[in-house]
Write an enzyme that holds these catalytic residues in place. Structure first.
Site, PDB file in Angstrom:
ATOM      1  CE  LYS A 241      -4.228   1.103  12.778  1.00  0.00           C
ATOM      2  NZ  LYS A 241      -3.776   2.212  12.509  1.00  0.00           N
TER       3      LYS A 241
ATOM      4  CE1 TYR B  33      -2.575 -10.066  10.768  1.00  0.00           C
ATOM      5  CE2 TYR B  33      -3.959  -8.275  10.404  1.00  0.00           C
ATOM      6  CZ  TYR B  33      -2.674  -8.812  10.628  1.00  0.00           C
ATOM      7  OH  TYR B  33      -1.466  -7.876  10.525  1.00  0.00           O
TER       8      TYR B  33
ATOM      9  CD  GLU C 244     -13.007  -0.678  -1.903  1.00  0.00           C
ATOM     10  OE1 GLU C 244     -12.394  -0.821  -2.845  1.00  0.00           O
ATOM     11  OE2 GLU C 244     -14.312  -1.065  -1.895  1.00  0.00           O
TER      12      GLU C 244
ATOM     13  CB  CYS D 186      -6.643   4.337  -4.190  1.00  0.00           C
ATOM     14  SG  CYS D 186      -8.352   5.090  -3.941  1.00  0.00           S
TER      15      CYS D 186
ATOM     16  CE  LYS E  14       6.209   2.788  -2.522  1.00  0.00           C
ATOM     17  NZ  LYS E  14       4.620   2.369  -1.944  1.00  0.00           N
TER      18      LYS E  14
ATOM     19  CD  GLU F 132      -0.940   2.390  -4.930  1.00  0.00           C
ATOM     20  OE1 GLU F 132      -0.587   1.514  -3.987  1.00  0.00           O
ATOM     21  OE2 GLU F 132      -1.822   2.574  -4.764  1.00  0.00           O
TER      22      GLU F 132
HETATM   23  P1  NAD Z   1      -1.151   0.889   4.689  1.00  0.00           P
HETATM   24  O1  NAD Z   1      -1.728  -0.523   4.186  1.00  0.00           O
HETATM   25  O2  NAD Z   1       0.110   0.957   5.171  1.00  0.00           O
HETATM   26  O3  NAD Z   1      -2.108   1.112   5.890  1.00  0.00           O
HETATM   27  C1  NAD Z   1      -3.542   1.214   5.882  1.00  0.00           C
HETATM   28  C2  NAD Z   1      -3.881   0.823   7.403  1.00  0.00           C
HETATM   29  O4  NAD Z   1      -3.660  -0.540   8.038  1.00  0.00           O
HETATM   30  C3  NAD Z   1      -3.456   1.793   8.517  1.00  0.00           C
HETATM   31  O5  NAD Z   1      -4.316   2.200   9.478  1.00  0.00           O
HETATM   32  C4  NAD Z   1      -2.296   0.841   9.251  1.00  0.00           C
HETATM   33  O6  NAD Z   1      -2.013   1.244  10.513  1.00  0.00           O
HETATM   34  C5  NAD Z   1      -2.913  -0.349   9.126  1.00  0.00           C
HETATM   35  N1  NAD Z   1      -1.901  -1.534   9.165  1.00  0.00           N
HETATM   36  C6  NAD Z   1      -0.586  -1.394   8.672  1.00  0.00           C
HETATM   37  N2  NAD Z   1       0.240  -2.425   8.752  1.00  0.00           N
HETATM   38  C7  NAD Z   1      -0.643  -3.304   9.584  1.00  0.00           C
HETATM   39  C8  NAD Z   1      -0.562  -4.755   9.887  1.00  0.00           C
HETATM   40  N3  NAD Z   1       0.496  -5.329   9.809  1.00  0.00           N
HETATM   41  N4  NAD Z   1      -1.607  -5.349  10.461  1.00  0.00           N
HETATM   42  C9  NAD Z   1      -3.125  -4.587  10.577  1.00  0.00           C
HETATM   43  N5  NAD Z   1      -3.173  -3.071   9.938  1.00  0.00           N
HETATM   44  C10 NAD Z   1      -1.970  -2.600   9.694  1.00  0.00           C
HETATM   45  O7  NAD Z   1      -1.751   1.983   3.662  1.00  0.00           O
HETATM   46  P2  NAD Z   1      -1.495   3.520   3.828  1.00  0.00           P
HETATM   47  O8  NAD Z   1      -0.146   3.577   3.203  1.00  0.00           O
HETATM   48  O9  NAD Z   1      -2.120   4.057   4.921  1.00  0.00           O
HETATM   49  O10 NAD Z   1      -2.499   4.028   2.517  1.00  0.00           O
HETATM   50  C11 NAD Z   1      -2.090   3.960   1.077  1.00  0.00           C
HETATM   51  C12 NAD Z   1      -2.615   2.784   0.431  1.00  0.00           C
HETATM   52  O11 NAD Z   1      -3.879   2.697   0.584  1.00  0.00           O
HETATM   53  C13 NAD Z   1      -2.213   2.715  -1.198  1.00  0.00           C
HETATM   54  O12 NAD Z   1      -1.935   1.503  -1.414  1.00  0.00           O
HETATM   55  C14 NAD Z   1      -3.598   3.359  -1.841  1.00  0.00           C
HETATM   56  O13 NAD Z   1      -3.748   2.882  -2.889  1.00  0.00           O
HETATM   57  C15 NAD Z   1      -4.736   2.699  -0.772  1.00  0.00           C
HETATM   58  N6  NAD Z   1      -5.891   3.244  -0.802  1.00  0.00           N
HETATM   59  C16 NAD Z   1      -6.950   2.641  -1.518  1.00  0.00           C
HETATM   60  C17 NAD Z   1      -8.091   3.000  -1.513  1.00  0.00           C
HETATM   61  C18 NAD Z   1      -9.224   2.509  -2.127  1.00  0.00           C
HETATM   62  O14 NAD Z   1     -10.341   2.796  -1.853  1.00  0.00           O
HETATM   63  N7  NAD Z   1      -9.020   1.630  -3.166  1.00  0.00           N
HETATM   64  C19 NAD Z   1      -8.617   4.216  -1.110  1.00  0.00           C
HETATM   65  C20 NAD Z   1      -7.306   5.219  -0.411  1.00  0.00           C
HETATM   66  C21 NAD Z   1      -6.104   4.486  -0.267  1.00  0.00           C
END
Ligand code: NAD
Length: 491
Positions: free
Chosen positions: A184, A248, A260, A295, A345, A394
């Site tokens: 996804k 969930y 992550e 991240c 933001k 963040e």
């Molecule tokens: P996000 O949490 O908004 O979304 C991530 C994924 O989750 C997307 O596919 C989104 O559609 C899905 N999602 C959103 N709401 C959901 C829900 N209610 N239920 C289930 N799935 C849902 O994150 P983002 O804005 O896409 O990415 C940025 C974040 O990712 C930052 O916090 C960053 O630090 C983190 N990140 C972490 C790593 C790591 O390896 N630790 C790497 C890259 C990004």
């Protein structure tokens, strides 16, 4: 046939880009969402908007595929050959895939071509090579075999900041261990994932071993998390949404969850650090690479008071090389924020930092005449204290917070003083201090005298609220996607 970047850009102009479901079942929803590019906020095409029913269809196919064993029971060497063929196809489509990430995420094209895509392909090559080199153990009694088996149906839920690379980090290890995988992608960046999955089929990955469901997190992500027949979800994204996946799982089938999540990583400059060009480049890259939508972004700069003025002067000078501009331009280092809500933001944090008493050192301007207008200059704020939002939260945008310290103990305390623990870097010439500080910092990756997330050979993940349940990358990632079985042979 592989497209050139110019052809991809042209397709986007004509609103012809597309990412749909790749579910091996014809009974799927036809709803779509407009896909916009953050480069100028124009519509570039559509993506499919999945539903819980689509997820259910994909899970049924994945389960049947897993039970049939067509992929799982293939010899590891056969899986390796297919994965290598896939990596070779990605190499042949490198420019096209790079251009898709560029228009979808607004990432500078030079980065997509030279960093993201080579790292993505390397990930597939590395895990393909590992396929037939990792195996179980026999207990010293001679009667117990300890084997690693694939977990089953694996959902991978991806973020938008490194679309192709995050796909690789999850899908490559999940597939080589024999699972049936459902991807996804983030709704903002589905294009490269779609194309890479198509190439997987061309390489010979069975359609029931790898499927993709596009759409919103609340619909598709939640349905994967809540599904009773998904065995594991590997998630990368915000800590806030990561937390939902634990709920969930608790409320459904106790599926395995690996998270992550976010970070607020410190960079520490000690009194004995060399402030040479290399140090300055590394600090700026940690802080601003990928528009700080990273991240492991080193968004807090902790500096010994004796070094502060010289360091800030050098950082200001170094930033002159960081061009804010169109991601199409090969000289651009900083493109737009991913979407309007995220831009709002980040600009809110700009205002809050000033209200809380931080001092603007450099940047702070918004290039609102460029494309979408969501282009923010790399910005440095001084006098940020541990109780300020800029120190704790963040931002995921180009705002670097500077705080001064007087002693090593104080620096370590400050470094650890957030809910996150993803990464850290620090600068010193003292080997004893280097070891002391590296072991005292509570973070998954600690870099000494440079900024690095490690490479594909080294595990990556977070302490504290930056992660949960496992690691990406390295052979360590394979543990996420396998379960341990003891086979005891009675004599
Ligand atoms: P996000 O949490 O908004 O979304 C991530 C994924 O989750 C997307 O596919 C989104 O559609 C899905 N999602 C959103 N709401 C959901 C829900 N209610 N239920 C289930 N799935 C849902 O994150 P983002 O804005 O896409 O990415 C940025 C974040 O990712 C930052 O916090 C960053 O630090 C983190 N990140 C972490 C790593 C790591 O390896 N630790 C790497 C890259 C990004």
């Amino acid at each position: 046939m592989s497209l050139t970047k110019e052809q991809v850009f042209e397709q986007a102009k004509q609103q012809k880009t597309w990412a749909g479901h790749l579910i091996a079942d014809s009974n799927i929803s036809q709803n779509t969402i407009d896909n916009r590019t953050p480069i100028d906020d124009s519509i570039i095409g559509k993506i499919a908007a999945g539903t819980a029913q689509d997820v259910d269809a994909a899970v049924k196919v994945a389960r049947a595929g897993f039970e049939s064993g067509a992929w799982r029971r293939m010899t590891p060497a056969e899986r390796k050959t297919i994965m290598q063929r896939w990596a070779a196809l990605m190499q042949a489509h490198l420019e096209e895939l790079a251009a898709l990430d560029c228009i979808d995420a607004g990432k500078p094209i030079t980065e997509c071509l030279n960093t993201d895509m080579p790292a993505t392909i390397e990930t597939f090559e590395w895990y393909a090579e590992a396929a037939d080199k990792v195996f179980g153990k026999i207990a010293p009694t001679g009667l117990g075999m300890i084997v690693q088996e694939p977990i089953g149906v694996v959902g991978t839920v991806l973020p938008w900041n490194f679309p192709a690379q995050m796909y690789a980090w999850k899908v490559a290890p999940a597939l080589i261990t024999g699972n049936s995988v459902i991807v996804k992608p983030a709704e903002l960046t589905s294009l490269s994932a779609y194309r890479m999955t198509e190439l997987a089929y061309e390489a010979g990955v069975p359609k029931d071993a790898l499927q993709m469901v596009c759409g919103l997190g609340e619909a598709v992500g939640a349905a994967l998390g809540q599904h009773m027949d998904v065995d594991m979800v590997s998630f990368t994204g915000s800590t806030e949404v990561g937390r939902l996946f634990l709920e969930y799982a608790a409320k459904s089938n106790l599926k395995e969850i690996v998270l992550e999540c976010g970070g607020k990583s410190p960079q520490i400059v000690f009194d004995d650090a060399l402030l040479n060009d290399d140090t300055i480049d590394n600090i700026l890259s940690a802080a601003f690479w990928n528009m700080s939508e990273n991240c492991s972004c080193g968004s807090r700069l902790l500096v010994h008071s004796s070094q502060k003025q010289e360091l800030l002067d050098k950082l200001k000078a170094g930033l002159k090389n960081w061009k804010v501009g169109s991601p199409y331009d090969p000289d651009t280092a900083i493109g737009p924020m991913i979407e309007k809500a995220h831009f709002d933001k980040v600009t809110h944090y700009l205002e809050v930092a000033k209200q809380e008493g931080a001092t603007l050192v450099v940047g702070g301007n918004i290039h609102n005449t460029l494309g979408s207008g969501w282009y923010i200059e790399p910005t440095i704020f001084d006098h940020v204290s541990a109780d300020m939002m800029l120190f704790q939260e963040e931002v995921f945008g180009p705002l670097l917070a500077v705080t001064t310290f007087e002693s090593e103990d104080e620096a370590i305390k400050m470094a650890n003083d957030t809910q996150y623990g993803l990464a850290a870097s620090f600068y010193t010439q003292n080997i004893h201090r280097a070891y002391r500080v590296a072991t005292a910092i509570r973070a998954g990756t600690v870099s000494i005298n440079g900024f690095s997330e490690g490479d594909i050979t080294t595990p990556f993940g977070g302490y504290k609220q930056s992660g949960f349940g496992g690691r990406d990358n390295g052979l360590e990632a394979l543990a996420q996607y396998t379960q341990t079985k003891t086979i005891w042979l009675a004599n």
